[in-house]
Structures are given as structure tokens and as C-alpha cells.
Design an enzyme around this catalytic site. Structure first.
Site, PDB file in Angstrom:
ATOM      1  N   HIS A  65       2.444   4.693  -8.942  1.00 14.42           N
ATOM      2  CA  HIS A  65       1.919   3.940  -7.797  1.00 14.42           C
ATOM      3  C   HIS A  65       0.987   2.813  -8.238  1.00 14.42           C
ATOM      4  O   HIS A  65       0.744   1.883  -7.470  1.00 14.42           O
ATOM      5  CB  HIS A  65       1.291   4.863  -6.739  1.00 14.42           C
ATOM      6  CG  HIS A  65      -0.056   5.423  -7.064  1.00 14.42           C
ATOM      7  ND1 HIS A  65      -0.242   6.676  -7.604  1.00 14.42           N
ATOM      8  CD2 HIS A  65      -1.288   4.916  -6.898  1.00 14.42           C
ATOM      9  CE1 HIS A  65      -1.525   6.908  -7.754  1.00 14.42           C
ATOM     10  NE2 HIS A  65      -2.194   5.852  -7.334  1.00 14.42           N
ATOM     11  N   ASP A 113       4.311  10.992 -11.256  1.00 13.89           N
ATOM     12  CA  ASP A 113       3.690   9.724 -10.868  1.00 13.89           C
ATOM     13  C   ASP A 113       3.227   8.927 -12.096  1.00 13.89           C
ATOM     14  O   ASP A 113       2.044   8.819 -12.372  1.00 13.89           O
ATOM     15  CB  ASP A 113       2.514  10.004  -9.921  1.00 13.89           C
ATOM     16  CG  ASP A 113       2.028   8.750  -9.215  1.00 13.89           C
ATOM     17  OD1 ASP A 113       2.408   7.635  -9.628  1.00 13.89           O
ATOM     18  OD2 ASP A 113       1.257   8.886  -8.245  1.00 13.89           O
ATOM     19  N   SER A 139      -6.780   6.642 -10.554  1.00 12.50           N
ATOM     20  CA  SER A 139      -5.343   6.768 -10.710  1.00 12.50           C
ATOM     21  C   SER A 139      -4.943   6.182 -12.042  1.00 12.50           C
ATOM     22  O   SER A 139      -5.380   5.089 -12.398  1.00 12.50           O
ATOM     23  CB  SER A 139      -4.613   6.034  -9.590  1.00 12.50           C
ATOM     24  OG  SER A 139      -4.478   6.881  -8.504  1.00 12.50           O
TER      25      SER A 139
HETATM   26  N1  ARG Z   1      -3.095   9.496  -2.983  1.00 15.18           N
HETATM   27  C1  ARG Z   1      -2.951   8.914  -4.274  1.00 15.18           C
HETATM   28  C2  ARG Z   1      -3.986   7.804  -4.427  1.00 15.18           C
HETATM   29  O1  ARG Z   1      -4.896   7.727  -3.714  1.00 15.18           O
HETATM   30  C3  ARG Z   1      -1.550   8.528  -4.572  1.00 15.18           C
HETATM   31  C4  ARG Z   1      -0.946   7.449  -3.758  1.00 15.18           C
HETATM   32  C5  ARG Z   1       0.470   7.072  -4.082  1.00 15.18           C
HETATM   33  N2  ARG Z   1       1.450   7.834  -3.364  1.00 15.18           N
HETATM   34  C6  ARG Z   1       1.856   7.550  -2.093  1.00 15.18           C
HETATM   35  N3  ARG Z   1       2.727   8.328  -1.501  1.00 15.18           N
HETATM   36  N4  ARG Z   1       1.419   6.517  -1.429  1.00 15.18           N
HETATM   37  O2  ARG Z   1      -3.865   6.670  -4.559  1.00 15.18           O
HETATM   38  N1  GLU Z   2      -4.454   8.050  -6.098  1.00 19.31           N
HETATM   39  C1  GLU Z   2      -5.783   7.559  -6.318  1.00 19.31           C
HETATM   40  C2  GLU Z   2      -5.796   6.151  -6.887  1.00 19.31           C
HETATM   41  O1  GLU Z   2      -4.959   5.338  -6.607  1.00 19.31           O
HETATM   42  C3  GLU Z   2      -6.515   8.488  -7.203  1.00 19.31           C
HETATM   43  C4  GLU Z   2      -6.733   9.735  -6.523  1.00 19.31           C
HETATM   44  C5  GLU Z   2      -8.062   9.757  -5.854  1.00 19.31           C
HETATM   45  O2  GLU Z   2      -8.355   8.947  -4.981  1.00 19.31           O
HETATM   46  O3  GLU Z   2      -8.782  10.646  -6.270  1.00 19.31           O
HETATM   47  O4  GLU Z   2      -6.702   5.756  -7.576  1.00 19.31           O
END
Ligand code: ARG
Ligand code: GLU
Length: 719
Positions: free
Chosen positions: A85, A221, A651
Site C-alpha cells: 500500500h 502487504d 507502514s
Molecule cells: N490500515 C493500514 C494503514 O493504515 C493499511 C492500509 C492499506 N490497506 C487498505 N485496504 N487500504 O495504512
Molecule cells: N497502515 C499504516 C500506514 O500506512 C500503518 C499502520 C498504523 O497506522 O499503525 O502507515
């Protein structure tokens, strides 16, 4: 007596074992603040192996990836590992209906196949030093916030001039602890970062929105890039002659896997946390601002979803935008639930009670901090309506692309009124920007967003905050948002790239009216003007008061709670967080294990599904249990969780074991713990990492990219 002894033993062993605790620590302070505890918790290396300016250390393998994520160097040819991502925008930019790398993945089997990404960069941290005394020299408490800031800026500018650095380095000075401390970072930024590999989305984003922010998780990921440097190994703009960067340090990769209780560290660039707020601020986030933003995004997502499901081209164009909107939307939902269930407001109030007691008991503190909490509470009450108007403005206006294009066109007009050189430069810069905007733009989608979101903009806030021109146009369209949208999108030139370029080019010959008379540009100007006159002044004034009070409150908490070791809130600077691998109890009778396996992917697998389909090749490897050296006992590990305090920006951060070897890749947090940015609770806050063995299994067995595997330094059965 015996009972007491037992209790003591239990307590001591608990402390001695250490438990995952909160904190995003500054790497240069680990030796002084954390090393002892880290070793007690299981770390086998020294703080100086993590951060050193005299020898290569782990920090030399960590980069800020484009300023929004973290990545790490994993080979001596500058190979970078980050999340899928995080690389997604780059992957999307190279994708088309013919070469759909989002859907099918992308692999470079030699350097020549790697893809260039203009604008993407990787920043190393060379050194970190405290510069508080210099930056706050001459600052007094009687200064207004504006006076204070301009004095600080002057101090910083003066100081920077005298710092010795190489021409390819930058100096960044940032506030910490709400401006009570300042640290200086010397950085090196590489601007030629090429795409090396990415799995198909059905692996890299397996489970999509349903699984996002959730455990158990089964997402691979990750994506891979490579830093290129000039022939001298120094940062250089993109050139075909650039060569793979030779790093000071790259991470070794351990194939041993993690057991429950094992020590882990996550090293990276966490974006923003607010752990030291007043209870009134937490209440406001939970009851007012998060719910407002959630409601807006829900509408926007519905619109995007309806178009993206039907049209593959729109699906590619809007993929990154959609993921971004959805990601924060779902996080806020989890945050609200978590703040509530962890009684965050109650806990803050309890802390404020203890604070008040100590302050009252000591005359000196009494003088300094007597009314502080009362004032903070009042300021948060004062700002509420303005903060809400800001959320409405930011959330709604930024989702409607037409307004973004209008803002760009208007900025050309502004430049024109300055001088000719400024205008010429603006036309070039904005034209370039518009190319990117329009590549990810569809007028029908945008018109529908306008129709749905402008209704919220008008109806859900005070009338005085709503643009008069919008009200007038709405009345002319018999109060129908659909009719209004149709009329604006029908009249404006700004839904078309070439027409927009003609418009801004025409300013020089035909005058600014070419832009200012455009229906969308005119409407956006009025919306902006309304916000700047009815919201901004008061908002900024109260925000200044809050900034000053929060800064005092931060210092006060450090003065009052002298036994506590404080860490600064995240601010996109390099931090280390550490804890242990472990599961958690989500709620009554629900206990989560700390590891997932490929079996779980197959359990979730739904053929043809938008979120849970998987490639046939993965199914075949699974059926044959063809996991190579990456499986254990006939199973392929996929993800694991630990109690490391992370946030957005982490991330792509490496998960390191007790020896500093790479064992995983951080990419998310668990649902119950998404409130950790505001109220970390070690019982339920866990970060989610993809097991490095799953990453390598996909690269090696799934993609057959042996060239990548050959670059890596794999270690097994370390001592
Ligand atoms: N929640 C994770 C972060 O904050 C992963 C996001 C990517 N995945 C998604 N389905 N959007 O960024
Ligand atoms: N998915 C998050 C990011 O894009 C990291 C996960 C979090 O927020 O702890 O940085």
C-alpha cells in the site's frame, strides 16, 4: 507472609520479564533511556548497534519512503522493502488496461526492467542532535504565538547557516514535546527510486477493506523498490546512467520466525500521535470530529464504489484515492469504538485529578500551573464549532476534484497579478500537476461526488459558513443538488485537461476573466472566501491559545509526573518502538492467537470475490505444500502481531528480532487498538506484521524472482 512473598515474586518476575509498553523513542536517546529495559525484555544487541554516528548502525538501513511511509534497505545493491500500500501509487501509475500491475503484479527480473517513479524519494537520517537551547534562545512566555514562532524561525535560520554539511545533505529542525524541545536532523535524500516488484493486489491487499485494521490478517502487504545513485554513490536526479546505491548498512534477514514472547523492534517514521491531550480534546475527537469525518467519507466511498465496481478503467484510476479515503475512514471508526471501550476520557480525567493534586501540594507548581486545566477545557469548548467547520471544509472540498483544479487555476491568476515571471513559472508547474490530476480523474464520478457532498456542506453546518454564491445557485436550480451539479459541470471548462490548460494559458492574452468567469473557478473562489472570512480567523486565534496551553501542559506533565519516562508524540521523525510478540484478548471470551498461516488465506478464499479471491498459482503452491525453505512443519506462516507502539507512517517499517535481523514488515494495527494514537492501552494495542518468510515465499516460489532472492543475506539458526 508466604502469600506476600508469592505476590512479590510474581510482581518482580513480571517486571523482570518486562512487558510491551508504549513509546516511540528517539534512536539517539535509546542508550540513556531504554537500553536497560530493552535488554531485560530480550534484546541481544546494544543501543549503539541501532543508532551510531561513528559506525554503521541499523538506522543506516532505514529510509523515509516518499515522506509518507517507511522502507528498509535489504541488499548491498540498494534494494528497498516496503508495503504494497506504500508502493501502490507507483504501481497504479505504471498500470493500464493492457499492463494491469495492480491486478497482476509486477516483477523486474533484471535491473533494466525496473521502473522509474518521478517524485518518489528515499531519505536517510545521518545524525540527530538536540538544539533546544539555540532554537529557544531569547524566547519568553510573554510573547504571542506569532512572535514566538518568528523568533524561533530566525534562530533556526541563523543556526542552519553555520552548520557544516555536504552539498547533497539537508538540515531539518523540528519541534518535539509540543515545542518544548527541538532536534536537528541531517538527512540525505535519493530521488531515483525504481519499482522492482509487487505481488498482485489479491495477495498484496488480500482481504481489502473488510480485513483492513483487523486481526486475524492474511495480507502479503509488500512491494520492492531500488535506490539509484550517481556514479559517486551520492544522491542524483534520475538518469539512465545512475547505478544501484551501495548502502552503509543493509538488513540481514532471519528465517527463524518468531515465538510468543520474543522481543521485537519496529524502526521507522511514525506520522502523528496525540498522547498528551486534555480529556476535553479526547471527548471532542470521539463525539464530534471523528463522527463528522466518518459520515462524509461514507458518502464519498459509496459514490466511488458504485463507479469502480462497474468500470475497470475507473477502478484503476481511483484505486489509490479510494484506498486512502477508506483507510482513514475505517480507522476513525475503530478509534471511536476503542476510545469508548477503553474509557479513554475517564482515564484522562483520572490523570488530570492526580495532576491537580500534585500541583496543589507544591507552591511553585501552583503558581505555574494552577488554572491550566480549566483554561484548556475552555479553549477546547471554544474551538469546537470552528474545528467542525474546518473538518467540513477540508473533508468535503478536498474530495471534489473540480475544486482542486479550480484552486490550481486560481493560483495561476494570483501569479499573473504578481509579475510575468511568476505567471510563466506557475503555468509550467500547474500544467505538469494537472497532467497527474487528470490521469486519475473522471468527470462523471466527480459530478456525483459534488452532488452528494455539497448537500452535506450546506445542510450540516451553520448557514453563515456556507458560500452565498452556492446558496444563490442552488436556489436557481430549484434546490436540487443534482441539477446544480449538472449545471456547474456542464458550464465549466475545468473538467477537461486541454480546456483547462488553454484557460490558464489564455490569462496572458485575454485577461484573468477567462479563469475567474469560469463557473467552477468562481464557485470555488466564493467557497474559499467564505471559509477564510467566517472560520479561519477565529479558528486560528483559538488554535494559538490551545497550542500555547498544550505546550505548557506538556511541560507540566513532565514536571509533575517525575517518575514517568516521557516520549515525544510522533511527528514523522525516525523512532524506534519495542515490545514482545503476543496475542491479545479482544473482548469477553475472545482471545486472539499471534500467528496466521496460508491455511487461513484458503479459509477466507472466495473465488471471483472483489476482496478474497487469490491467484491460481498460490492455490497450487498451497495444495502441493511447496513452501521451500520458508515453511515450517508443512505450513506457511503469513502474519503475526506484537505489542509495538506504531502509527500511520510506520507502514513498511521493518520488524526486527532481538539481534536486529529482519523478521517481518509492519503494515497495520488491530481493530480494538486503533485508538492507540490517543490512548495507548498495552492490553489490546497490537501492530500487525507480515512474516518475512511469506514475503520471500511470494518472491521466490510465486513470482520466480530468483534474482531478488540472490541479493539477500539470509541467516538461519543464529545464536
Ligand atoms: N490500515 C493500514 C494503514 O493504515 C493499511 C492500509 C492499506 N490497506 C487498505 N485496504 N487500504 O495504512
Ligand atoms: N497502515 C499504516 C500506514 O500506512 C500503518 C499502520 C498504523 O497506522 O499503525 O502507515
Amino acid at each position: 507472609m508466604k502469600k506476600h512473598f508469592l505476590l512479590l515474586v510474581i510482581t518482580l518476575s513480571f517486571i523482570a520479564r518486562g512487558f510491551a509498553d508504549e513509546g516511540m523513542w528517539l534512536p539517539q536517546l535509546l542508550a540513556a533511556l531504554n537500553e536497560k529495559e530493552m535488554k531485560r525484555m530480550g534484546m541481544k544487541i546494544n543501543a549503539s548497534d541501532i543508532y551510531s554516528i561513528s559506525k554503521g548502525s541499523l538506522k543506516d538501513a532505514i529510509v523515509s519512503f516518499g515522506g509518507f511511509c517507511t522502507a528498509e534497505v535489504i541488499s548491498d545493491k540498494g534494494l528497498l522493502l516496503t508495503n504494497h500500500h506504500c508502493g501502490f501509487d507507483a504501481i497504479q501509475n505504471h498500470s493500464s488496461l493492457q499492463n494491469n500491475y495492480i491486478r497482476d503484479g509486477f516483477w523486474a527480473y533484471n535491473n533494466g526492467q525496473e521502473l522509474q517513479n518521478p517524485g518518489l524519494f528515499a531519505t536517510f537520517i545521518i545524525s540527530i542532535d538536540e538544539v533546544t537551547a539555540t532554537v529557544l534562545n531569547g524566547i519568553t512566555t510573554s510573547m504571542s504565538e506569532r512572535e514566538r514562532q518568528s523568533a524561533i524561525d530566525k534562530n533556526i535560520d541563523g543556526y542552519k547557516k553555520n552548520i557544516k554539511k555536504e552539498s547533497y545533505q539537508d538540515i531539518v529542525i523540528r519541534p518535539f514535546f509540543e515545542g518544548n524541545k527541538y532536534f536537528m536532523f541531517i538527512t540525505e535524500t535519493y530521488k531515483d527510486v525504481r519499482l522492482v516488484g509487487a505481488p498482485p493486489s489479491s495477495i498484496g491487499n488480500f482481504g481489502k477493506d473488510t480485513d483492513n485494521w483487523m486481526w486475524p490478517r492474511h495480507t502479503g502487504d509488500f512491494s520492492m523498490f531500488r535506490i539509484y545513485a550517481g556514479k559517486d554513490n551520492k544522491p542524483a536526479d534520475y538518469s539512465a546512467d545512475n547505478v544501484p546505491y551501495k548502502p552503509k548498512r543493509s538488513l540481514n534477514i532471519s528465517l527463524d520466525g518468531m515465538k510468543e514472547g520474543d522481543f521485537t523492534m519496529v524502526f521507522g517514521f511514525p506520522g502523528r500521535t496525540t498522547e498528551y491531550l486534555h480529556s476535553a480534546a479526547v471527548e471532542q475527537i470521539m463525539n464530534v470530529s471523528d463522527p463528522a469525518k466518518i459520515a462524509i467519507r461514507e458518502k464519498a466511498l459509496d459514490v466511488l464504489n458504485s463507479f469502480m465496481r462497474k468500470d475497470e478503467q475507473i477502478k484503476i484510476q481511483y484505486a489509490a484515492k479510494y484506498a486512502g479515503i477508506e483507510n482513514a475512514y475505517k480507522k476513525w471508526k475503530g478509534e471511536v469504538l476503542g476510545l469508548r471501550s477503553s474509557n479513554a476520557v475517564g482515564k484522562k480525567q483520572e490523570l488530570e485529578g492526580s495532576f491537580e493534586k500534585i500541583v496543589l501540594s507544591q507552591p511553585a507548581m501552583n503558581i505555574a500551573y494552577a488554572d491550566l486545566l480549566k483554561k484548556l477545557k475552555q479553549a477546547y469548548a471554544d474551538i469546537e464549532p470552528y474545528a467542525l467547520a474546518r473538518d467540513y471544509y477540508n473533508e468535503i472540498i478536498s474530495k471534489i476534484e473540480l475544486f482542486g483544479i479550480a484552486a490550481n487555476a486560481n493560483s495561476v491568476v494570483t501569479a499573473f497579478t504578481k509579475d510575468e515571471a511568476a505567471y510563466k513559472k506557475a503555468v509550467i508547474d500547474i500544467s505538469e500537476k494537472l497532467n497527474g490530476t487528470f490521469a486519475e480523474y473522471n468527470p462523471s464520478v466527480d459530478q456525483k461526488l459534488f452532488e452528494v457532498l455539497m448537500e452535506m456542506y450546506v445542510n450540516n453546518q451553520k448557514g453563515e459558513n456556507v458560500s452565498p454564491l452556492l446558496k444563490k445557485l442552488l436556489a436557481e436550480n430549484s434546490n436540487s443538488y443534482a441539477a446544480l451539479a449538472k449545471s456547474i459541470y456542464g458550464q465549466t471548462a475545468l473538467t477537461d485537461l486541454n480546456k483547462t490548460k488553454n484557460l490558464i494559458n489564455g490569462v496572458a492574452t485575454s485577461g484573468i476573466q477567462t479563469v475567474t468567469n469560469d463557473a467552477a473557478a468562481a464557485l470555488y473562489s466564493d467557497i474559499f472566501k467564505t471559509y477564510v472570512t467566517t472560520v479561519s480567523p477565529k479558528l486560528n486565534e483559538i488554535q494559538n491559545t490551545i497550542n500555547q496551553l498544550q505546550r505548557t501542559y506538556m511541560q507540566a506533565q513532565m514536571d509533575v509526573f517525575t517518575k514517568k519516562v516521557f516520549y515525544p508524540d510522533a511527528n514523522s521523525t525516525l523512532r524506534l518502538t519495542y515490545g514482545n510478540v503476543k496475542g491479545y484478548t479482544a473482548r469477553d471470551a475472545v482471545q486472539y492467537n499471534f500467528y496466521t498461516y496460508l491455511d487461513g488465506v484458503m479459509e477466507k478464499y472466495k473465488p471471483g470475490d472483489y476482496e478474497f479471491d487469490v491467484p491460481q498459482k498460490l492455490i497450487d503452491l498451497y495444495s502441493k505444500k511447496d513452501f521451500g525453505q520458508y515453511g515450517v512443519n508443512g505450513k506457511q506462516p503469513v502474519c503475526f502481531i506484537g505489542a509495538n507502539h506504531t502509527t500511520g507512517g510506520n507502514s513498511g517499517s521493518p520488524a526486527l528480532d532481538a539481534y536486529g535481523n529482519l523478521v517481518g514488515l509492519n503494515f497495520d494495527r488491530v481493530w480494538e487498538g486503533t485508538m492507540s494514537d490517543i490512548n495507548y492501552d498495552k492490553n489490546i494495542c497490537r501492530n500487525i506484521m507480515v512474516d518475512i518468510r511469506y514475503v520471500l515465499f511470494i518472491v521466490d516460489k510465486f513470482a520466480g524472482a530468483k534474482n531478488i532472492i540472490a541479493e539477500l543475506k539470509l541467516v538461519k539458526k543464529k545464536k
